[in-house]
Write an enzyme that holds these catalytic residues in place. Structure first.
Site, short mmCIF file in Angstrom:
data_model
loop_
_atom_site.label_atom_id
_atom_site.label_comp_id
_atom_site.label_asym_id
_atom_site.label_seq_id
_atom_site.Cartn_x
_atom_site.Cartn_y
_atom_site.Cartn_z
N CYS A 38 16.77 51.72 24.14
CA CYS A 38 16.05 50.53 24.63
C CYS A 38 16.53 49.27 23.91
O CYS A 38 16.65 48.21 24.52
CB CYS A 38 14.55 50.72 24.47
N CYS A 47 13.23 52.59 21.21
CA CYS A 47 14.29 53.46 20.71
C CYS A 47 15.65 52.74 20.74
O CYS A 47 15.76 51.62 21.26
CB CYS A 47 14.35 54.74 21.55
N ASN A 79 2.97 57.38 37.36
CA ASN A 79 1.55 57.06 37.39
C ASN A 79 1.26 55.92 36.43
O ASN A 79 1.66 55.98 35.26
CB ASN A 79 0.70 58.27 36.98
N GLU A 80 0.63 54.91 36.93
CA GLU A 80 0.16 53.81 36.07
C GLU A 80 1.16 53.45 34.98
O GLU A 80 0.87 53.55 33.78
CB GLU A 80 -1.20 54.15 35.45
N GLU A 85 -7.10 54.88 43.35
CA GLU A 85 -8.08 55.64 42.56
C GLU A 85 -9.32 54.79 42.36
O GLU A 85 -9.24 53.57 42.18
CB GLU A 85 -7.54 55.93 41.15
N ARG A 144 0.40 61.49 27.87
CA ARG A 144 1.10 61.22 29.14
C ARG A 144 1.57 59.77 29.13
O ARG A 144 1.32 59.05 28.18
CB ARG A 144 0.17 61.47 30.32
N HIS A 172 -15.16 63.64 33.70
CA HIS A 172 -14.94 62.48 34.56
C HIS A 172 -15.43 62.82 35.96
O HIS A 172 -15.13 63.88 36.49
CB HIS A 172 -13.45 62.11 34.60
N GLU A 229 -10.61 65.15 30.62
CA GLU A 229 -11.28 64.53 31.77
C GLU A 229 -12.27 65.47 32.46
O GLU A 229 -12.64 65.25 33.60
CB GLU A 229 -10.23 63.99 32.74
C1 GLA Z 1 -6.32 56.61 35.50
C2 GLA Z 1 -5.33 57.72 35.77
C3 GLA Z 1 -5.99 58.99 36.23
C4 GLA Z 1 -7.26 59.26 35.46
C5 GLA Z 1 -8.18 58.09 35.60
C6 GLA Z 1 -9.53 58.29 34.92
O1 GLA Z 1 -6.51 55.75 36.52
O2 GLA Z 1 -4.33 57.37 36.67
O3 GLA Z 1 -5.08 60.05 36.05
O4 GLA Z 1 -6.97 59.48 34.12
O5 GLA Z 1 -7.57 56.97 35.00
O6 GLA Z 1 -10.40 57.23 35.19
ZN ZN Z 2 13.52 54.02 24.75
#
Ligand code: GLA
Ligand code: ZN
Length: 688
Positions: free
Chosen positions: A167, A164, A156-157, A314, A118, A365, A362
């Site tokens: 880029c 490439c 996300n994050e 989170e 991801r 987790h 996970e």
């Molecule tokens: C990150 C991600 C989540 C999950 C957590 C696990 O913060 O955003 O999807 O993978 O880590 O700690």
């Molecule tokens: Zn690229």
């Protein structure tokens, strides 16, 4: 002091809940109803949906399946649970990688990565952005009037980069803009006559690579700046339909702890609210409080970015699964960690994750709901108890933090210091040093902002900027004005060495700060970790320092040029030379600490300075090591948080003022017993 308006306009409550992945339970939809029941039992009022749902929403290119999400939204609406809705860009479907291979990332070795994992999209790819735009538009149109929709969680994050061809071209265009299409300007900034690196055609420019160019500091810096800008461009592209269709709903991009690949201050300024994901491991060990103060630092940085409350998006409701040792969360830690976030400015306690996955990486987790989905688990009960407490603390929503001190932590400066070869390799510990400076204030219960070089210094009485090696444009002038207007400024060794291109100043270090600090830094000695050099306090120095302190690792050899000398080196060939100076400049003072000093020095210097400047502590009483106090205020009431990260019990003297417990309302006397790992929120009248 004024309260901020709540992040969610019509929901003035602390948010409690977290990442929810109902698509993993699509084969057993009865679990969905059970989730709603359990959410209520856990005193949760929010879920984050859709973070990794792309393929479940768009199983083939252009074919959308929203039914399951409609059902979930309906259930959340009925249960009056808020929804932080994510855009799905954090993990792209396999079909997309096949059909649009340009969406796959290329690494610095110039290899196109396969589909998988991801957070792996090319941030430039027009195909990726178009697919994001299409699906985000549909999501926003579909749920724009849904009563539960409270916030947008984009991607996300964000992390990493892509090398490439798309880029590379974008990087070249970015470079041309930065250097006004003038190759000579570029070659000066990159000092490229060194090793015959002169660029004679824009096409010769490539991103840094371990198999190519990676030692030109200006080039590396520009790449990191580009990565930040390109991440923000991708964020803006993903957010555009949300902003157009639901301009009233705040947009955020959740950040990762101390990740330094993106200038998070810049990313924060592109969003409406700052959010982040916090995963400390408190271990019930003697060093816990050091971890806690680092977490405090990150929270305070998030608050300072937009100078308002942030969202803890989170955190782990139980043990994590990716650390070397994933110890269980000890009793009381959950409450402590949650209240700690609030204490530093969060208006939420949210988790990854609501329910544990059955499979995948996970599955172990921690989650609120375990594989055996009983509300009788220890973790579930801890979460429900925190939710109950949060439910009593509505008054905290929007409450502000009054910090008179700021510590400067600047990403560009970090990149430059981490990249510099010499005088100590590989790590000059810039980040740790900033946190160490922050720690002194945390221990004393002094509110502290964490700002970058571009933030407004004028809000503070004291600005501490350790190792301010790289000076961004205009910063020296802004520091000068801050001091001239009466501010107190502290900096250290390894300051004012280079300009924004990482080109050394030739006017004597600390470059443009030389005059206002009243010193010239001629050389810097670095010593082995098991060595130290004494630093001896001068007679009657204005900070009341006394005796001998130990300097480690960095000892800069400076000349006082107008500054008063407060301490000198007591050893080495530089014995007797200044180690600490202060210069009066305008109405303010500028301190220069020439060496990396021990904890006693830090404590004595900064607590004295704070006292002299009339900077308030959260409470008057002494705080034992490992216990901090933090305050938020709505202008009428102060919410005083007492947080213990040590095992032993301690009695805390609160000092004058009458206190009551913010949760139970019970009056509190002049002192308070704190058992190990206790966390309390008290209320007192606000006074200015
Ligand atoms: C990150 C991600 C989540 C999950 C957590 C696990 O913060 O955003 O999807 O993978 O880590 O700690
Ligand atoms: Zn690229």
């Amino acid at each position: 002091m004024k309260k901020h308006s709540p992040v969610v306009a019509n929901f003035p409550h602390l948010l409690h809940g977290g990442d929810y992945n109902p698509e993993q339970w699509i084969r057993t939809p009865e679990v969905w109803d059970e989730d709603v029941r359990l959410l209520k039992l856990a005193n949760c009022n929010v879920v984050s949906l859709g973070i990794f749902s792309w393929v479940m929403l768009e199983p083939e290119d252009g074919k959308y399946t929203f039914d399951w999400l409609d059902q979930i939204m309906e259930k959340m609406g009925r249960a009056k649970i808020q929804v932080v809705m994510a855009t799905p860009g954090g993990a792209k479907p396999a079909w997309m990688a096949r059909k649009y291979p340009e969406t796959l990332r290329v690494n610095a070795q110039r290899q196109r990565l396969l589909w998988g994992g991801r957070h792996n999209h090319c941030f430039t790819s027009p195909a990726f952005r178009a697919k994001c735009d299409a699906i985000n538009t549909l999501i926003a149109e579909r749920y724009k009037d849904h009563p539960s929709l409270c916030m947008w969680h984009v991607n996300n994050e964000y992390n990493g980069d892509c090398h490439c061809d798309l880029c590379q071209n974008a990087f070249r265009a970015w470079i041309r803009r930065r250097y006004d299409n003038d190759l000579d300007k570029l070659n000066l900034a990159w000092w490229s006559n060194f090793w015959s690196h002169t660029i004679t055609d824009w096409e010769q420019i490539e991103s840094p690579s371990p198999i190519g160019e990676n030692r030109v500091h200006g080039h590396n810096l520009d790449w990191k700046r580009f990565v930040t800008d390109q991440t923000i461009a991708c964020f803006n592209a993903e957010a555009a339909p949300l902003r157009r269709i639901t301009p009233h709903i705040p947009v955020t991009a959740n950040m990762i702890g101390s990740y330094s690949g993106i200038d998070y201050f810049k990313l924060a300024r592109a969003g409406d609210v700052v959010s982040w994901d916090s995963y400390p491991s408190y271990h019930d060990r003697p060093g816990d409080w050091r971890i806690a103060s680092h977490v405090g630092f990150m929270h305070d940085q998030r608050r300072s970015m937009l100078n308002k409350p942030f969202i803890l998006m989170e955190s782990a409701p139980a043990q994590q699964n990716y650390k070397a040792v994933c110890k269980l969360k000890r009793p009381k830690m959950h409450m402590l960690e949650g209240l700690q976030a609030l204490a530093h400015g969060s208006d939420s306690v949210m988790y990854f994750q609501w329910r544990k996955s059955r499979g995948g990486v996970e599955k172990f987790h921690g989650a609120v709901v375990d594989h055996y989905a009983s509300p009788e688990t220890r973790v579930f009960k801890d979460v429900a108890e925190l939710g109950r407490v949060l439910g009593k603390l509505d008054g905290i929503v929007g409450a502000a933090t009054q910090a008179d001190v700021a510590v400067v932590y600047d990403y560009e400066n970090r990149w430059a210091i981490d990249d510099a070869a010499g005088p100590r390799n590989p790590d000059k510990q810039y980040y740790d040093t900033v946190v160490e400076h922050y720690r002194t204030f945390w221990k004393e219960g002094i509110a502290c902002d964490v700002i970058d070089q571009l933030s407004d210094f004028g809000r503070y009485k004291l600005v501490v900027a350790p190792m301010l090696y790289l000076l961004r444009p205009g910063v020296a002038e802004r520091i000068e004005r801050f001091i001239a207007d009466g501010g107190t400024f502290v900096t250290t060794y390894f300051t004012g060495n280079v300009d924004e291109s990482d080109l050394c100043y030739t006017t004597g270090f600390p470059g443009p700060l030389r005059k206002l600090l009243g010193i010239w830094a001629e050389e810097v000695d670095v010593i082995y970790d098991d060595e130290s050099v004494p630093v001896v306090a001068g007679p009657d120095n204005r900070l009341g320092l006394s005796g001998t302190y130990a300097a480690r690792q960095f000892c800069e050899l400076i000349h006082a040029e107008g500054a008063a000398v407060l301490a000198t080196y007591g050893g080495e060939f530089y014995k007797g030379r200044p180690a600490l100076t202060v210069n009066q400049f305008g109405r303010g003072s500028a301190y220069f600490v020439a060496s990396r000093n021990d904890a006693r020095f830090q404590k004595e210097m900064f607590t004295t300075l704070a006292r002299q400047l009339g900077i308030k502590r959260a409470i008057d009483g002494e705080l034992p090591e490992g216990i901090t106090a933090q305050v938020r205020s709505d202008g009428d009431n102060d919410f005083v948080f007492l947080l213990s990260f040590v095992r032993d019990a301690h009695t805390i003297q609160l000092g004058p003022g009458s206190y009551r417990d913010a949760v139970t309302g019970a009056p509190i006397g002049a002192s308070l017993e704190l058992e190990g790992y206790d966390s309390r929120v008290l209320i007192r009248k606000h006074s200015t």
